[in-house]
Design a protein around this motif. Structure first.
Motif, mmCIF file in Angstrom:
data_model
loop_
_atom_site.group_PDB
_atom_site.id
_atom_site.type_symbol
_atom_site.label_atom_id
_atom_site.label_comp_id
_atom_site.label_asym_id
_atom_site.label_seq_id
_atom_site.Cartn_x
_atom_site.Cartn_y
_atom_site.Cartn_z
ATOM 1 N N ASP A 204 1.163 -3.783 -5.055
ATOM 2 C CA ASP A 204 0.644 -3.529 -3.710
ATOM 3 C C ASP A 204 0.163 -2.090 -3.619
ATOM 4 O OD1 ASP A 204 0.067 -3.640 -1.043
ATOM 5 O OD2 ASP A 204 2.149 -3.457 -0.402
ATOM 6 N N LYS A 205 -1.112 -1.889 -3.345
ATOM 7 C CA LYS A 205 -1.668 -0.540 -3.331
ATOM 8 C C LYS A 205 -1.031 0.320 -2.242
ATOM 9 C CE LYS A 205 -5.968 -1.588 -5.478
ATOM 10 N NZ LYS A 205 -7.029 -0.864 -6.057
ATOM 11 N N LEU A 206 -0.742 -0.259 -1.089
ATOM 12 C CA LEU A 206 -0.106 0.520 -0.030
ATOM 13 C C LEU A 206 1.325 0.866 -0.399
ATOM 14 C CD1 LEU A 206 -1.481 -1.268 3.145
ATOM 15 C CD2 LEU A 206 -2.217 0.883 2.159
ATOM 16 N N GLY A 207 1.990 -0.020 -1.120
ATOM 17 C CA GLY A 207 3.343 0.258 -1.565
ATOM 18 C C GLY A 207 3.405 1.399 -2.563
ATOM 19 N N ASP A 208 2.305 1.610 -3.305
ATOM 20 C CA ASP A 208 2.246 2.711 -4.259
ATOM 21 C C ASP A 208 2.277 4.069 -3.567
ATOM 22 O OD1 ASP A 208 2.144 0.888 -6.284
ATOM 23 O OD2 ASP A 208 -0.032 1.007 -6.544
ATOM 24 N N LEU A 209 1.962 4.096 -2.288
ATOM 25 C CA LEU A 209 2.004 5.342 -1.531
ATOM 26 C C LEU A 209 3.428 5.734 -1.152
ATOM 27 C CD1 LEU A 209 -1.016 4.795 0.869
ATOM 28 C CD2 LEU A 209 -0.934 6.215 -1.168
ATOM 29 N N GLY A 210 4.357 4.832 -1.348
ATOM 30 C CA GLY A 210 5.740 5.116 -1.000
ATOM 31 C C GLY A 210 6.036 4.891 0.471
#
Length: 75
Positions: free
Chosen positions: A2-8
């Motif tokens: 998940d790209k948004l999850g990569d933002l923390g």
């Protein structure tokens, strides 16, 4: 992944961020077209106080009051 999850960020934090940006854009629009604070001053006293209390409780509920050090202490 998940790209948004990569933002923390959690989904809740992303939602709060999007809502905050929408509120800021709305305030900017009101200041440009309706006179900003003057618009609020023209409202009834009860409407103004409801607005003030709503903003206060939003800050209390959504605020981050953790034990992190203030970022400028490192300089």
């Amino acid at each position: 992944a998940d790209k948004l999850g990569d933002l923390g960020l959690t989904c809740g934090e992303i939602l709060v961020t999007i809502v905050a940006i929408m509120i800021l854009e709305f305030v900017q629009f009101m200041e440009r077209n309706k006179g900003g604070v003057a618009f609020l001053e023209r409202q009834k006293l009860s409407t103004r106080w409801i607005t003030y209390y709503t903003l206060f409780f939003i800050i209390i509920v959504l605020g981050e009051f953790g034990g992190q050090r203030f970022i400028y202490f490192q300089f």
